[in-house]
Write an enzyme that holds these catalytic residues in place. Structure first.
Site, PDB file in Angstrom:
ATOM      1  N   TRP A 156       0.825  -1.204   0.000  1.00 14.05           N
ATOM      2  CA  TRP A 156       0.000   0.000   0.000  1.00 14.05           C
ATOM      3  C   TRP A 156       0.866   1.263   0.000  1.00 14.05           C
ATOM      4  O   TRP A 156       0.473   2.288  -0.578  1.00 14.05           O
ATOM      5  CB  TRP A 156      -0.953  -0.006   1.201  1.00 14.05           C
ATOM      6  CG  TRP A 156      -0.281   0.071   2.535  1.00 14.05           C
ATOM      7  CD1 TRP A 156       0.199  -0.948   3.282  1.00 14.05           C
ATOM      8  CD2 TRP A 156      -0.018   1.274   3.272  1.00 14.05           C
ATOM      9  NE1 TRP A 156       0.751  -0.484   4.454  1.00 14.05           N
ATOM     10  CE2 TRP A 156       0.628   0.879   4.477  1.00 14.05           C
ATOM     11  CE3 TRP A 156      -0.267   2.623   3.045  1.00 14.05           C
ATOM     12  CZ2 TRP A 156       1.036   1.800   5.444  1.00 14.05           C
ATOM     13  CZ3 TRP A 156       0.131   3.550   4.007  1.00 14.05           C
ATOM     14  CH2 TRP A 156       0.780   3.131   5.187  1.00 14.05           C
ATOM     15  N   GLU A 166      -4.301   6.996  -3.782  1.00 11.16           N
ATOM     16  CA  GLU A 166      -4.205   8.203  -2.958  1.00 11.16           C
ATOM     17  C   GLU A 166      -3.409   9.337  -3.595  1.00 11.16           C
ATOM     18  O   GLU A 166      -2.958  10.242  -2.890  1.00 11.16           O
ATOM     19  CB  GLU A 166      -3.618   7.868  -1.579  1.00 11.16           C
ATOM     20  CG  GLU A 166      -4.399   6.812  -0.816  1.00 11.16           C
ATOM     21  CD  GLU A 166      -3.874   6.565   0.582  1.00 11.16           C
ATOM     22  OE1 GLU A 166      -3.618   7.556   1.304  1.00 11.16           O
ATOM     23  OE2 GLU A 166      -3.707   5.388   0.944  1.00 11.16           O
ATOM     24  N   TYR A 254       4.835   0.202  10.277  1.00  7.10           N
ATOM     25  CA  TYR A 254       5.170  -0.488   9.025  1.00  7.10           C
ATOM     26  C   TYR A 254       6.621  -0.173   8.688  1.00  7.10           C
ATOM     27  O   TYR A 254       7.143   0.903   9.021  1.00  7.10           O
ATOM     28  CB  TYR A 254       4.226  -0.100   7.877  1.00  7.10           C
ATOM     29  CG  TYR A 254       4.076   1.386   7.627  1.00  7.10           C
ATOM     30  CD1 TYR A 254       4.847   2.043   6.666  1.00  7.10           C
ATOM     31  CD2 TYR A 254       3.139   2.138   8.328  1.00  7.10           C
ATOM     32  CE1 TYR A 254       4.696   3.398   6.426  1.00  7.10           C
ATOM     33  CE2 TYR A 254       2.972   3.490   8.096  1.00  7.10           C
ATOM     34  CZ  TYR A 254       3.756   4.118   7.147  1.00  7.10           C
ATOM     35  OH  TYR A 254       3.601   5.470   6.909  1.00  7.10           O
ATOM     36  N   TYR A 255       7.287  -1.136   8.039  1.00  2.00           N
ATOM     37  CA  TYR A 255       8.729  -1.061   7.859  1.00  2.00           C
ATOM     38  C   TYR A 255       9.110  -0.461   6.507  1.00  2.00           C
ATOM     39  O   TYR A 255       9.688  -1.122   5.634  1.00  2.00           O
ATOM     40  CB  TYR A 255       9.354  -2.445   8.073  1.00  2.00           C
ATOM     41  CG  TYR A 255       9.233  -2.881   9.506  1.00  2.00           C
ATOM     42  CD1 TYR A 255      10.114  -2.419  10.471  1.00  2.00           C
ATOM     43  CD2 TYR A 255       8.190  -3.718   9.910  1.00  2.00           C
ATOM     44  CE1 TYR A 255       9.987  -2.798  11.800  1.00  2.00           C
ATOM     45  CE2 TYR A 255       8.046  -4.102  11.235  1.00  2.00           C
ATOM     46  CZ  TYR A 255       8.957  -3.630  12.173  1.00  2.00           C
ATOM     47  OH  TYR A 255       8.822  -3.995  13.497  1.00  2.00           O
ATOM     48  N   LEU A 257      10.582   3.614   5.794  1.00  4.00           N
ATOM     49  CA  LEU A 257      10.858   4.824   6.576  1.00  4.00           C
ATOM     50  C   LEU A 257       9.842   5.924   6.296  1.00  4.00           C
ATOM     51  O   LEU A 257       9.555   6.260   5.149  1.00  4.00           O
ATOM     52  CB  LEU A 257      12.269   5.339   6.266  1.00  4.00           C
ATOM     53  CG  LEU A 257      12.756   6.409   7.255  1.00  4.00           C
ATOM     54  CD1 LEU A 257      13.064   5.794   8.615  1.00  4.00           C
ATOM     55  CD2 LEU A 257      13.989   7.133   6.712  1.00  4.00           C
ATOM     56  N   HIS A 258       9.300   6.488   7.360  1.00  3.34           N
ATOM     57  CA  HIS A 258       8.346   7.589   7.257  1.00  3.34           C
ATOM     58  C   HIS A 258       8.484   8.474   8.495  1.00  3.34           C
ATOM     59  O   HIS A 258       8.966   8.042   9.546  1.00  3.34           O
ATOM     60  CB  HIS A 258       6.909   7.065   7.122  1.00  3.34           C
ATOM     61  CG  HIS A 258       6.484   6.151   8.224  1.00  3.34           C
ATOM     62  ND1 HIS A 258       6.902   4.832   8.317  1.00  3.34           N
ATOM     63  CD2 HIS A 258       5.669   6.358   9.294  1.00  3.34           C
ATOM     64  CE1 HIS A 258       6.367   4.267   9.382  1.00  3.34           C
ATOM     65  NE2 HIS A 258       5.610   5.174  10.007  1.00  3.34           N
ATOM     66  N   VAL A 259       8.049   9.721   8.345  1.00  5.64           N
ATOM     67  CA  VAL A 259       8.172  10.717   9.403  1.00  5.64           C
ATOM     68  C   VAL A 259       6.792  11.302   9.684  1.00  5.64           C
ATOM     69  O   VAL A 259       6.031  11.603   8.759  1.00  5.64           O
ATOM     70  CB  VAL A 259       9.158  11.844   9.006  1.00  5.64           C
ATOM     71  CG1 VAL A 259       9.255  12.891  10.112  1.00  5.64           C
ATOM     72  CG2 VAL A 259      10.536  11.274   8.690  1.00  5.64           C
TER      73      VAL A 259
END
Length: 318
Positions: A156, A166, A254-255, A257-259
């Site tokens: 996703w 999206e 979830y693996y 990378l996000h901020v």
């Protein structure tokens, strides 16, 4: 209108102003909740005004999340003038009422996960929580093998990055494959008021799973996210960096990378000291020591049914 990094116009959040007086009985013809058969309540919280329900939609397991939307300042006048009041109690200067608001001012945010896996169900089931302290060695010998053995799908996320899903929700994009990212509202934010502002920056590169993978090599990526993310939010929503909380989760949900970018006024889930790591602190730590997050111990909460908690117990770490 402000321009996004890829040359397109940066989008303002969609509002429901034009839809507020829609027919209260109107319903999507393919509404999944109309066929929802309740099995059990997984969790509910009176303070947060939400409830998590497990059931089935046309024979498939599903989770439905119902959450009362915040009261909006721009609708207060209409709310007070057009609602019906039923007196419950009156004593001297104090009185208590049940207020019945018009349908378009009394919405319930509804999230549907279907088909839902056992992992989805367990995620929302009320569980005991334990604090785990993971050393760098623990990560390499316990956590990383566990992550690698599980099928944690991030398809996703890839769909968002590839504009397969999206795409209309993206408010900013830097397309650079190394330092670039997309910025879009988190579904926890209804985009109607700034007190609970919540956006997510998802990096384009796919070789960084979490905080543990970061080294000084990633500083250009991190500083780019901070600068352009904060600039976009100030330009789009008028919220300055001094009113933002910008951080990573560890463990992440979830693996890839996000901020997280949230308003300081919003006590977002996972923003406590046991899970959140400020982006500014991460940048400074990596500037001082490139292998900081390969070596230091990190504490994080795990639910009783989390497979990783079992691995830590088997390794004698709890």
């Amino acid at each position: 209108m402000a321009e996004s990094e890829n040359g397109g116009a940066a989008k303002r959040p969609k509002t429901d102003a034009d839809d507020e007086h829609r027919d209260a009985g109107e319903r999507s013809p393919d509404s999944p909740v109309s066929d929802f058969e309740i099995t059990r309540v997984l969790r509910e919280c009176a303070r947060e005004k939400n409830i998590f329900i497990h059931g089935k939609v046309k024979g498939q397991d599903a989770v439905v999340i119902l959450e009362k939307t915040p009261i909006r300042q721009d609708t207060l006048s209409e709310l007070l003038k057009s609602s019906r009041l039923h007196l419950e109690m009156k004593n001297d200067v104090y009185s208590s009422y049940q207020l019945q608001a018009p349908a378009h001012l009394n919405e319930i945010k509804t999230t549907v996960i279907c088909p839902a896996t056992e992992k989805h169900v367990k995620k929302y089931l009320h569980q005991e929580v334990f604090l785990v302290e993971e050393s760098g060695e623990d990560y390499r010998t316990v956590t990383l093998p566990y992550i690698s053995s599980q099928s944690f799908s991030v398809q996703w996320v890839h769909n968002i990055l590839e504009k397969k899903a999206e795409a209309d929700r993206i408010v900013f994009e830097d397309p650079d494959p190394v330092t670039g990212f997309v910025l879009l509202p988190d579904f926890k934010w209804d985009q109607k008021q700034l007190q609970d502002l919540y956006l997510i920056a998802i990096v384009h590169r796919r070789d960084v799973k979490s905080l543990r993978d970061l080294t000084s090599q990633h500083l250009p990526l991190l500083t780019n996210i901070r600068r352009k993310g904060e600039d976009t939010i100030q330009r789009q929503y008028g919220v300055p960096p001094s009113k933002l909380r910008v951080y990573f989760h560890y463990q992440p949900s979830y693996y890839h990378l996000h901020v997280h970018f949230t308003s300081l006024e919003y006590s977002a889930p996972g923003s406590g000291v046991e899970r959140a790591h400020l982006l500014s602190d991460v940048i400074q730590n990596l500037q001082a020591d490139s292998s900081y997050y390969q070596k230091r111990s990190l504490a994080f909460p795990l639910r009783a049914d989390d497979g990783l908690l079992l691995k830590f117990k088997e390794a004698g770490k709890l």
